[in-house]
Write a protein that holds these residues in place. Structure first.
Motif, PDB file in Angstrom:
ATOM      1  N   LEU A  42      19.465  33.980 -14.829  1.00 20.58           N
ATOM      2  CA  LEU A  42      20.034  34.789 -14.683  1.00 20.58           C
ATOM      3  C   LEU A  42      20.901  34.706 -16.780  1.00 20.58           C
ATOM      4  O   LEU A  42      21.080  36.152 -17.029  1.00 20.58           O
ATOM      5  CB  LEU A  42      21.816  34.137 -14.868  1.00 20.58           C
ATOM      6  CG  LEU A  42      23.027  34.678 -14.468  1.00 20.58           C
ATOM      7  CD1 LEU A  42      22.765  36.200 -13.980  1.00 20.58           C
ATOM      8  CD2 LEU A  42      24.004  33.864 -14.100  1.00 20.58           C
ATOM      9  N   PHE A  43      20.487  33.817 -17.546  1.00 23.38           N
ATOM     10  CA  PHE A  43      20.320  33.546 -19.199  1.00 23.38           C
ATOM     11  C   PHE A  43      19.971  34.371 -19.059  1.00 23.38           C
ATOM     12  O   PHE A  43      20.410  34.876 -20.401  1.00 23.38           O
ATOM     13  CB  PHE A  43      20.791  32.486 -19.319  1.00 23.38           C
ATOM     14  CG  PHE A  43      22.480  31.970 -19.123  1.00 23.38           C
ATOM     15  CD1 PHE A  43      23.682  32.196 -19.954  1.00 23.38           C
ATOM     16  CD2 PHE A  43      22.541  31.385 -18.079  1.00 23.38           C
ATOM     17  CE1 PHE A  43      24.579  31.492 -20.240  1.00 23.38           C
ATOM     18  CE2 PHE A  43      23.755  30.287 -17.934  1.00 23.38           C
ATOM     19  CZ  PHE A  43      25.207  30.206 -18.447  1.00 23.38           C
ATOM     20  N   ILE A  44      18.373  34.691 -18.474  1.00 18.40           N
ATOM     21  CA  ILE A  44      17.437  35.596 -19.218  1.00 18.40           C
ATOM     22  C   ILE A  44      17.365  37.181 -19.686  1.00 18.40           C
ATOM     23  O   ILE A  44      17.761  37.648 -20.139  1.00 18.40           O
ATOM     24  CB  ILE A  44      16.011  35.196 -18.787  1.00 18.40           C
ATOM     25  CG1 ILE A  44      15.719  33.928 -19.301  1.00 18.40           C
ATOM     26  CG2 ILE A  44      15.400  36.325 -18.944  1.00 18.40           C
ATOM     27  CD1 ILE A  44      14.484  33.369 -18.211  1.00 18.40           C
ATOM     28  N   VAL A  45      18.321  37.326 -18.025  1.00 12.65           N
ATOM     29  CA  VAL A  45      19.224  38.721 -18.365  1.00 12.65           C
ATOM     30  C   VAL A  45      19.862  39.192 -18.836  1.00 12.65           C
ATOM     31  O   VAL A  45      19.805  39.958 -19.355  1.00 12.65           O
ATOM     32  CB  VAL A  45      19.584  39.082 -16.698  1.00 12.65           C
ATOM     33  CG1 VAL A  45      20.330  39.977 -16.311  1.00 12.65           C
ATOM     34  CG2 VAL A  45      18.083  38.398 -15.227  1.00 12.65           C
ATOM     35  N   GLY A 193      13.747  37.514 -13.533  1.00 16.64           N
ATOM     36  CA  GLY A 193      15.119  37.650 -15.039  1.00 16.64           C
ATOM     37  C   GLY A 193      14.065  38.264 -15.706  1.00 16.64           C
ATOM     38  O   GLY A 193      15.554  39.281 -16.125  1.00 16.64           O
ATOM     39  N   ALA A 194      13.244  38.611 -16.483  1.00 15.64           N
ATOM     40  CA  ALA A 194      13.496  39.163 -18.015  1.00 15.64           C
ATOM     41  C   ALA A 194      13.231  40.482 -17.340  1.00 15.64           C
ATOM     42  O   ALA A 194      13.601  41.223 -18.393  1.00 15.64           O
ATOM     43  CB  ALA A 194      12.054  38.853 -18.485  1.00 15.64           C
ATOM     44  N   LEU A 195      12.706  40.881 -16.471  1.00 14.78           N
ATOM     45  CA  LEU A 195      12.275  42.536 -15.503  1.00 14.78           C
ATOM     46  C   LEU A 195      13.886  42.931 -15.346  1.00 14.78           C
ATOM     47  O   LEU A 195      13.584  44.145 -15.888  1.00 14.78           O
ATOM     48  CB  LEU A 195      10.997  42.184 -14.323  1.00 14.78           C
ATOM     49  CG  LEU A 195      10.127  41.892 -15.158  1.00 14.78           C
ATOM     50  CD1 LEU A 195       8.671  41.850 -13.793  1.00 14.78           C
ATOM     51  CD2 LEU A 195       9.174  42.909 -16.010  1.00 14.78           C
ATOM     52  N   GLY A 296      28.642  39.524 -13.886  1.00 17.85           N
ATOM     53  CA  GLY A 296      27.656  38.786 -14.036  1.00 17.85           C
ATOM     54  C   GLY A 296      26.448  39.078 -15.251  1.00 17.85           C
ATOM     55  O   GLY A 296      25.986  37.906 -15.786  1.00 17.85           O
ATOM     56  N   MET A 297      26.507  40.427 -15.086  1.00 27.02           N
ATOM     57  CA  MET A 297      24.511  40.307 -16.108  1.00 27.02           C
ATOM     58  C   MET A 297      24.682  41.824 -16.405  1.00 27.02           C
ATOM     59  O   MET A 297      24.422  42.009 -18.178  1.00 27.02           O
ATOM     60  CB  MET A 297      23.835  40.923 -15.476  1.00 27.02           C
ATOM     61  CG  MET A 297      23.137  40.549 -13.797  1.00 27.02           C
ATOM     62  SD  MET A 297      21.742  41.209 -12.887  1.00 27.02           S
ATOM     63  CE  MET A 297      21.547  39.967 -11.763  1.00 27.02           C
ATOM     64  N   VAL A 298      26.221  42.931 -17.076  1.00 29.43           N
ATOM     65  CA  VAL A 298      26.755  43.517 -17.705  1.00 29.43           C
ATOM     66  C   VAL A 298      27.471  43.213 -18.371  1.00 29.43           C
ATOM     67  O   VAL A 298      27.499  43.362 -19.536  1.00 29.43           O
ATOM     68  CB  VAL A 298      26.982  44.774 -16.836  1.00 29.43           C
ATOM     69  CG1 VAL A 298      27.243  46.108 -17.197  1.00 29.43           C
ATOM     70  CG2 VAL A 298      25.753  45.630 -16.095  1.00 29.43           C
TER      71      VAL A 298
END
Length: 447
Positions: A42-45, A193-195, A296-298
């Motif tokens: 998740l932190f990679i995202v 996650g990177a993708l 959580g991602m944006v």
């Protein structure tokens, strides 16, 4: 331009399905497995997303807007959402791609998630949403508070995440994988996650070009689908709606192509949990201003107060939910129900999904069926994740070193979590093969 949402969503669905990318499982592992290994994904995202958004903003390609932080709504909503995704068995995006794998329980969660979010945004529950959200502060983002560029946060976060990923990759035990062609092999969680982070960066300017100044999002688009279906308001069919529809299409195509799709009908307990969890997801995400994607991602990649506080309380809700509901069953399933007469019996077009749990108040008894010569069979066909792993751990604790447990299961995420757990805990996987569409058998020798 709106159709670019469909294309981006399809790629996102493929990546999430092949990477088994569900934030619920990542946060759950902190509490159940006592590890941050999967949460690093998740932190990679967030890191990839943060670097990309900072670059696009610096170049003037996008101009993100920042809402004021409403602490009560975000805290209450985040916690409710965290509880809800434990009951529903997946986060917002996870529920979409698991629906595409044929889990009818996820369909129920998805329907009630969309309906409750629509009720909060434009329907009968707007009073609740508006009332709690009205208590707001002037805080927007950390960079704005400190008067610095977002790069001052994005670069250290990316470095810290890279070091954490390096640590876990170096210490990760090699787990036995299915012997399948490379195109059927799941993506490593960190690659996925990177993708996902890269897709999020690409999504923002495409969404903005279609008149929607935002990036990836699941809750509002899901609510918009429900509103369109019930009112016929075509203005609801925006880029975000195309994104989530594309996510379903991409995940379905990936699941079908790799033999991981099969309709699975939930039992009454699982269905009830899905409905209640879906409602809690919709209410919680609407209050918090987003789900594990939107917040959580944006929002975390924008370094907004809303995003990071919401993610914290979603995690706390997941922890509380895991403690309350994610426990092994107290009594064994009767042999007549747990042991179908043949492999064919386990691979019916419609599989009943189970997820019932009970407080462990009775003395432990063996749940596995003896096969002789120190081998036991555990039938987890139909059990929704993470119960196949929970029950595997529970039964393995009762076995002697060198004894073997044969597990039959159809939880897609279990193809990664069970062998990885076994490797990390000194157990040996002696056999792992598919027994049909979306069904597998794995044998673990206790170390």
């Amino acid at each position: 331009m709106i159709l670019t949402g469909l294309a981006v969503g399809a790629v996102l669905g493929i990546v999430m399905q092949r990477g088994r990318f569900c934030v619920t499982g990542m946060l759950r592992d902190i509490f159940l497995q006592k590890t941050w290994r999967t949460t690093v994904a998740l932190f990679i995202v967030i890191s990839v997303h943060a670097l990309g958004i900072a670059a696009l903003t610096s170049l003037g390609v996008i101009t993100p807007s920042y809402g004021n932080f409403a602490p009560v709504a975000v805290i209450v909503g985040g916690f409710i959402f965290g509880l809800g995704i434990i009951l529903a068995g997946g986060c917002a995006s996870g529920t979409w791609f698991r629906s595409a794998e044929g889990l009818i329980g996820s369909w129920l969660a998805l329907v009630f998630y969309a309906l409750s979010a629509a009720a909060m945004n434009t329907g009968a529950l707007t009073w609740l949403n508006g009332g709690l959200s009205s208590w707001e502060t002037s805080l927007t983002t950390l960079p704005a508070s400190f008067g610095v560029s977002a790069w001052f946060f994005a670069i250290p976060l990316a470095i810290g995440t890279a070091l954490a990923a390096r640590h876990y990759l170096a210490t990760e035990k090699k787990a036995v994988r299915l012997d399948v062609p490379f195109w059927k092999r799941p993506l490593h969680l960190y690659t996925a996650g990177a993708l996902v982070g890269l897709i999020g960066v690409i999504a923002w300017p495409l969404s903005a070009a279609a008149g929607r100044n935002s990036g990836l999002g699941i809750t509002t688009p899901s609510a918009n689908i429900a509103t369109f279906i019930t009112t016929g308001d075509v203005e609801r069919l925006d880029w975000g709606v195309m994104l989530v529809l594309g996510l379903f299409i991409g995940a379905f195509a990936a699941a079908r192509a790799t033999g991981e799709f099969r309709l699975r009908v939930p039992d009454a307990t699982t269905a009830t949990r899905a409905v209640v969890g879906g409602c809690m997801m919709g209410v919680g995400a609407a209050l918090a201003g987003g789900c594990t994607v939107g917040n959580g991602m944006v929002q975390t990649a924008l370094f907004s107060y809303q995003g990071w506080i919401a993610l914290l309380f979603i995690a706390l809700g997941v922890g509380a939910g895991a403690r309350i509901w994610l426990k092994p069953a107290a009594t064994p399933t009767p042999v007549a129900e747990a042991a179908p007469s043949s492999a064919e019996d386990r691979v019916l077009p419609f599989q009943v999904a189970t997820g019932a749990v009970a407080l462990q108040t009775a003395p432990r008894v063996k749940k596995a069926r003896p096969l002789g010569e120190g081998r036991y069979a555990l039938d987890q066909m139909g059990a929704v994740c993470p119960f196949p792993l929970i029950e595997t751990k529970d039964v393995l604790d009762t076995l002697e070193s060198g004894e073997e447990l044969v597990i039959d299961f159809d939880c897609t995420q279990g193809t990664e979590t069970i062998p990885q757990w076994a490797a990390n805990n000194g157990h040996e996987v002696t056999d792992f093969h598919a027994t049909g569409d979306a069904s597998w058998q794995l044998t673990v020798r206790k170390g």
